[in-house]
Design a protein around this motif. Structure first.
Motif, short mmCIF file in Angstrom:
data_model
loop_
_atom_site.label_atom_id
_atom_site.label_comp_id
_atom_site.label_asym_id
_atom_site.label_seq_id
_atom_site.Cartn_x
_atom_site.Cartn_y
_atom_site.Cartn_z
N ALA A 199 15.95 -6.46 0.30
CA ALA A 199 16.40 -7.71 0.96
C ALA A 199 15.69 -8.68 0.02
N GLU A 200 16.07 -9.90 -0.25
CA GLU A 200 15.71 -10.96 -1.09
C GLU A 200 14.40 -11.44 -0.29
N SER A 201 14.12 -11.22 1.08
CA SER A 201 12.83 -11.50 1.49
C SER A 201 11.80 -10.39 1.36
N ALA A 202 11.76 -9.32 0.88
CA ALA A 202 11.15 -8.11 0.64
C ALA A 202 9.94 -8.35 -0.06
N ARG A 203 8.79 -7.77 -0.06
CA ARG A 203 7.77 -8.11 -1.03
C ARG A 203 7.10 -6.80 -1.26
N PHE A 204 6.58 -6.37 -2.23
CA PHE A 204 6.04 -5.01 -2.78
C PHE A 204 4.57 -5.59 -3.26
N GLY A 205 3.65 -4.52 -2.81
CA GLY A 205 2.28 -4.93 -3.49
C GLY A 205 1.30 -3.83 -2.93
N TYR A 206 0.08 -3.75 -3.70
CA TYR A 206 -1.00 -2.83 -3.31
C TYR A 206 -2.28 -3.82 -3.09
N PRO A 207 -2.54 -3.88 -1.81
CA PRO A 207 -3.50 -4.90 -1.39
C PRO A 207 -5.14 -4.10 -1.28
N GLU A 208 -4.98 -2.88 -1.62
CA GLU A 208 -6.19 -2.01 -1.26
C GLU A 208 -7.50 -2.67 -1.75
N LEU A 209 -7.51 -3.15 -3.16
CA LEU A 209 -8.85 -3.82 -3.34
C LEU A 209 -9.14 -4.83 -2.72
N LYS A 210 -8.20 -5.66 -2.72
CA LYS A 210 -8.27 -7.05 -2.15
C LYS A 210 -8.90 -6.84 -0.81
N GLY A 265 0.81 -1.10 0.01
CA GLY A 265 0.16 0.18 -0.06
C GLY A 265 0.91 1.33 -0.05
N ALA A 266 0.46 2.35 0.80
CA ALA A 266 1.54 3.21 0.98
C ALA A 266 2.71 3.05 1.29
N GLY A 267 3.18 2.06 2.03
CA GLY A 267 4.62 1.68 2.16
C GLY A 267 5.23 1.32 0.80
N CYS A 268 4.45 0.79 0.04
CA CYS A 268 5.14 0.31 -1.33
C CYS A 268 5.42 1.64 -1.99
N LEU A 278 -0.45 -4.03 -10.81
CA LEU A 278 -0.03 -4.21 -9.40
C LEU A 278 -1.29 -3.70 -8.57
N LEU A 279 -1.72 -2.64 -9.12
CA LEU A 279 -3.15 -1.95 -8.42
C LEU A 279 -4.27 -3.05 -8.38
#
Length: 177
Positions: free
Chosen positions: A62-73, A47-50, A97-98
């Motif tokens: 970092a290899e374990s990082a994840r990016f995304g926008y879960p707002e609709l979900k 979300g806003a963090g992304c 992504l959105l």
């Protein structure tokens, strides 16, 4: 926090507007600060963090990082993050992504040009600091002007951007060291 439903009331509407205004001010501030903003992402940036991470000038993930926008979900409109994503990344990538609400790996983000470096989990901060150390070697006035020029150019068509860059080049010349 998308885990708690938000019931829209007159009071909550004011809170949402205030929150959105604060987010907008923060995203604008990222482009107005002369010093490059380097994000070191470990864990989930959603979300806003992304938006905050990808709106930074450079991103080390970092290899374990994840990016995304879960707002609709989560039953929310992806509004402020949509406007920001449209300017930070290409339209097709931003909409993917959105609309799909899928978290992407740092490797995928790197392939899409959203992340500058992907490193081992324990190297994310040292790698970000190494980038900062490299930038500190350059003339600070020129670094700041380069960042300002870049962000202004990104908002202009190519002809206007080139003319603006020419004018800044003449204005800056070669300052004494």
């Amino acid at each position: 926090d998308t885990s708690t439903p938000r019931v829209l009331t007159t009071e909550s509407r004011r809170d949402l507007v205030r929150h959105a205004d604060t987010s907008i001010a923060l995203f604008n501030l990222l482009t107005q600060i002369d010093k490059p903003i380097i994000a070191a992402v470990h864990g989930y940036a959603l979300g806003a963090g992304c938006g905050l991470a990808l709106g930074s000038d450079l991103v080390v993930a970092a290899e374990s990082a994840r990016f995304g926008y879960p707002e609709l979900k989560a039953g929310l409109t992806a509004s402020t993050v949509s406007a920001h994503a449209a300017h930070v990344m290409g339209k097709k990538i931003a909409l993917e992504l959105l609309l799909l609400c899928e978290n992407i790996t740092p490797q995928r983000a790197y392939e899409l040009g959203l992340v500058n470096r992907v490193v081992a989990n324990d190297q994310v901060l040292p790698a970000a600091l190494a980038l900062a150390e490299t930038i500190t070697k350059w003339n600070g006035e020129f670094v700041g002007q380069t960042k300002r020029t870049f962000h202004r150019a990104a908002r202009l068509d190519i002809g206007q951007a080139l003319e603006m860059a020419r004018d800044i080049s003449v204005m800056m010349g070669r300052l004494p060291q």
